[in-house]
Write an enzyme that holds these catalytic residues in place. Sequence first.
Site, PDB file in Angstrom:
ATOM      1  N   LYS A 118      26.122 -14.849 -16.107  1.00 26.80           N
ATOM      2  CA  LYS A 118      25.269 -14.580 -14.943  1.00 26.80           C
ATOM      3  C   LYS A 118      25.574 -13.234 -14.321  1.00 26.80           C
ATOM      4  CE  LYS A 118      23.559 -19.060 -13.491  1.00 26.80           C
ATOM      5  NZ  LYS A 118      23.336 -20.006 -12.402  1.00 26.80           N
ATOM      6  N   LYS A 200      20.762 -21.143 -25.767  1.00 26.83           N
ATOM      7  CA  LYS A 200      20.254 -22.402 -25.218  1.00 26.83           C
ATOM      8  C   LYS A 200      18.907 -22.197 -24.523  1.00 26.83           C
ATOM      9  CE  LYS A 200      21.902 -22.760 -20.514  1.00 26.83           C
ATOM     10  NZ  LYS A 200      22.302 -23.545 -19.404  1.00 26.83           N
ATOM     11  N   LYS A 203      15.489 -22.159 -18.272  1.00 27.92           N
ATOM     12  CA  LYS A 203      14.291 -21.904 -17.461  1.00 27.92           C
ATOM     13  C   LYS A 203      14.269 -20.495 -16.891  1.00 27.92           C
ATOM     14  CE  LYS A 203      16.743 -24.646 -14.124  1.00 27.92           C
ATOM     15  NZ  LYS A 203      16.981 -26.021 -13.764  1.00 27.92           N
TER      16      LYS A 203
END
Length: 337
Positions: A118, A200, A203
């Site tokens: 992130k 993976k 969203k």
Amino acid sequence: MEQQTASKKRIFSGIQPTGNLTLGNYIGALRNFGVLQNEYDCLYSIVDMHAITVRQDPAELRRACLRTMAIFLASGLDPEKNIIYFQSQVSQHAELGWILDCFTYMGELQRMTQFKDKSAKHADNINAGLFTYPVLMAADILLYMTDLVPIGADQKQHLELARDIALRFNAVYGDVFTVPEGYFPKVGARVMSLQEPTRKMSKSDPEETYIAILDKPDVIRKKLRRAVTDSDTHVVFDPENKPGVSNLMAIMSALTGRSLDVISAEYDGRGYGVFKDAVADSIVAALEPIQNEYDRISADKAYLESVMVSGRERAASIAYRTMLKVRKKVGLAALKL
Ligand code: AMP
Ligand code: TRP
């Protein structure tokens, strides 16, 4: 007051209310929640405080919270059997989060792969909340004396940290926290991106890489047709060499309950067009009933509000009792004189 049934174990899990929930969230987490509700005391939290570790549009975040709650209910979670609530409405999460920050080492947090990912993705906003995110997650879990945490494989490292923090705290103050175990789905713990099947499904990636739980059948079929596979026609499970095909097989297996061998025997050599359409059919069959329920539930604002209020009250009554104990152990000023 909310009591834990003596014979039942307690389950806690959280999902962030950002964007669209995906088929990965459904197979990795949500679907299992419904299966567990009869055997366990379950709390499912929409973790809006975790969501603000990256910048959010306030109005959209509020809508996403309600949408997520409606999806929980539409996928079959009974709000009587489960406590469904918003994390930020139970202030003890933040309170325990702070205390546990003081029992977590910088080095442990620096090793977290989600933090590394992130911070690379949001290089202009590497805030302290992003760094301590796993501690807030540990607080979510430990606040409710959780035995089991159903999560996808990507959260394993965070759960290990929650266990370490619980053990460390218990070693100092005696048996305060239950040390939680992870609960991972047998197939589908890691649903991969349709375009880059070595990553993976997420969203926060572009539209065409994921199936949203609320995607309509024609969109699902279109995304499946464009999914990355290979140049041959073999339908065999080999994640290393055939990640795209293997991912679609795992999705189909998770949704239909058919084994990978049975799927391979049925579709091998028939061409990827046929196989992809069949995978799309299995996704549509799983998601369509949820979408119909979602439309009905999300139109009923009063109902959603009542679930929100009762979830908050039930969660807060458990959280309050844990905090009385924790505060006393740590030596903070007493709440009850
Ligand atoms: P998040 O959307 O990151 O809040 O994740 C909510 C839950 O869904 C967690 O238990 C995740 O492990 C699970 N999850 C998210 N993405 C996937 C995926 N692609 N495959 C399997 N599980 C997933
Ligand atoms: N970090 C989790 C995720 O991104 C969401 C989460 C927050 C969670 N708190 C939790 C999951 C507690 C399980 C238990 O997927």
